[in-house]
Design an enzyme around this catalytic site. Structure first.
Site: not given
Ligand code: GLU
Length: 482
Positions: A250-254
């Protein structure tokens, strides 16, 4: 039949690695079959689409070497085509205006939840009379256009990756919204499934290759193809890219966009090579390094895995280092100069070019990512530097002052240093000072670079010599040694 495939990104964010990998598979398939690879920008969502994202996508595709044969075609410029298709569906009685309000939809969902049923539209406005429609419009209700989905239908297709897939009409959430309407209730913004099908028909797409998160959309889209009396293309749903822990990347994973990888110092050949292997295994399983053209020759969907593809940073780093080690110094230096400039190192890219190229040649075999070069080469650029504790310890060893002085003297009487002369100086000083060669080498490294580890000593000396920094450094080392 000419194979025609497409990549259809939505410019609502930077070019995502998942979309890029889908682009790679489409490109490989097109090239394998001598077909066409088409680029379509799905920008009908006006609120979220941005031109800078479109640019980021185009730049990313170009950087990776995924050249397209047609496009970019923009959905926002093709609205008339979608409206025509929607009108056809309305005329055929396969689509209708629905006036259900948000509040009514909420109530419907709450009641379904209470009955432990999956949320769905209950098709309540499927059979409105013209009078009922007028009454709703007189109330000022907004409408959407829905496409009828037969609950009793079974939708079956033979997926090129996943084999036979079956979907029940009753699992598609009820009649689906295909368009919004304008203030005057005329046909307005078309939605994803409708626009995609109209485009894929119009662009004569033969194979729809996309991520497996689109499987439910495919079931809905097949119904639209039938309704529009068009030939249904082949479908191929590729596995998602997962994090190392097996979660969706996900985008949250950088880092998730291609420009992020570019900024981290991966080269496009390595990135493309890595994406080829994310979900596909070559017939010769020992081969790991491919150009895109080589991979295209061997590519087929029966070697695409069904399981999610785990993203492996170590593998990507390894591939990147393999490519970096092969790049000729004259090209590598071009890639490194921006990083050196950004680090604030002082040099003239033109007049210093010969030793910069030498520097690239010296450190090339040790690089994993391009920015590694910044730390590795600091000592070659700085005018003054701190000696590391280990270097000071080395310089304080017995006999080292004599060694450094001896090298300085030899350097004074040397016209032009090259690696041969440097070797001779080392030999000569070893003999004169009656010490071990290792002591001379270690002391010289400490004196010239301020450290006890680093790239090849003779090459490093030669590079430091060219802007004339070696004498100063040896002088400074002498003050540490004595
Ligand atoms: N715009 C869609 C996406 O970015 C395209 C999906 C498709 O290939 O149909 O996911």
């Amino acid at each position: 039949m000419t194979v025609r495939v497409r990549i259809a990104p939505s410019p609502t964010g930077n070019f995502h690695i998942g979309t890029a990998r889908t682009a790679v598979f489409n490109w490989l398939f097109a090239r394998h079959h001598g077909g066409r690879f088409i680029l379509r920008i799905e920008d009908t969502d006006e609120a979220r689409s941005r031109p800078e994202y479109t640019q980021n996508i185009l730049d990313g595709l170009t950087w990776l070497g995924l050249n397209w044969d047609e496009g970019p075609l923009f959905q926002s410029k093709r609205i008339d085509l979608y409206h025509k298709a929607i009108q056809t569906l309305l005329d055929k009685g396969l689509a209708y205006y629905c006036y259900t309000t948000e509040a009514e939809l909420d109530q419907m969902r709450a009641a379904q939840k209470a009955r432990k049923e999956a949320p769905r539209y209950d098709n309540r406005h499927r059979h409105l009379t013209p009078e009922q429609r007028k009454a709703f419009e007189a109330e000022g209700r907004k409408s959407v256009i829905r496409f009828k989905i037969d609950d009793n239908r079974e939708i079956v297709w033979n997926d090129l990756v996943r084999g036979k897939l079956t979907w029940k009409g009753s699992d598609l959430g009820g009649d689906m919204v295909i368009a919004r309407t304008s203030e005057d209730n005329s046909i307005g913004q078309p939605l994803y499934n409708l626009a995609v099908v109209v485009d894929d028909i119009d662009m004569k797409i033969t194979h729809v290759i996309r991520g497996e998160d689109h499987i439910a959309n495919t079931a809905k889209q097949i119904l639209l193809y039938e309704a529009l009396e068009a030939t249904i293309p082949e479908f191929s749903h590729t596995p998602l890219i997962l994090s190392k822990e097996g979660r969706k990347l996900s985008k949250r994973e950088g880092v998730t966009s291609i420009s992020d990888f570019q900024n981290m110092g991966f080269v496009p050949e390595a990135m493309a090579n890595y994406m080829v292997l994310l979900g596909w295994s070559p017939p010769d399983s020992t081969q790991e390094i491919f150009t895109l053209d080589e991979a295209a020759k061997a590519f087929s969907f029966d070697r695409v895995n069904r399981a999610g593809a785990k993203f492996d940073w170590d593998k990507l780093d390894w591939l990147n280092s393999q490519y970096l080690h092969q790049i000729p110094p004259s090209q590598l230096v071009e890639l490194l100069i921006p990083y050196w400039q950004e680090a604030g190192y002082e040099f003239d890219p033109v007049s210093d070019r010969p030793w910069l190229e030498q520097l690239a040649a010296t450190i090339g075999p040790s690089l994993t990512r391009l920015p590694d070069a910044v730390d590795m080469t600091r000592t070659f650029f700085t005018k003054s530097f701190e000696f590391s504790q280990e270097a000071v310890d080395q310089l304080k060893k017995e006999g080292v002052a004599g060694v450094v002085q001896g090298v300085l003297n030899a350097l004074d009487s040397t016209e032009q240093l090259n690696s041969e002369k440097a070797g001779q100086i080392i030999k000569q000083v070893t003999k004169e000072q009656n010490v071990k060669k290792g002591l001379v080498m270690r002391s010289l490294r400490a004196a010239l670079t301020g450290d006890v580890h680093g790239p090849d000593l003779l090459e490093s000396w030669f590079i430091i010599h060219q802007p004339g920094k070696d004498s100063d450094r040896l002088q400074e080392a002498l003050t540490q040694a004595s």
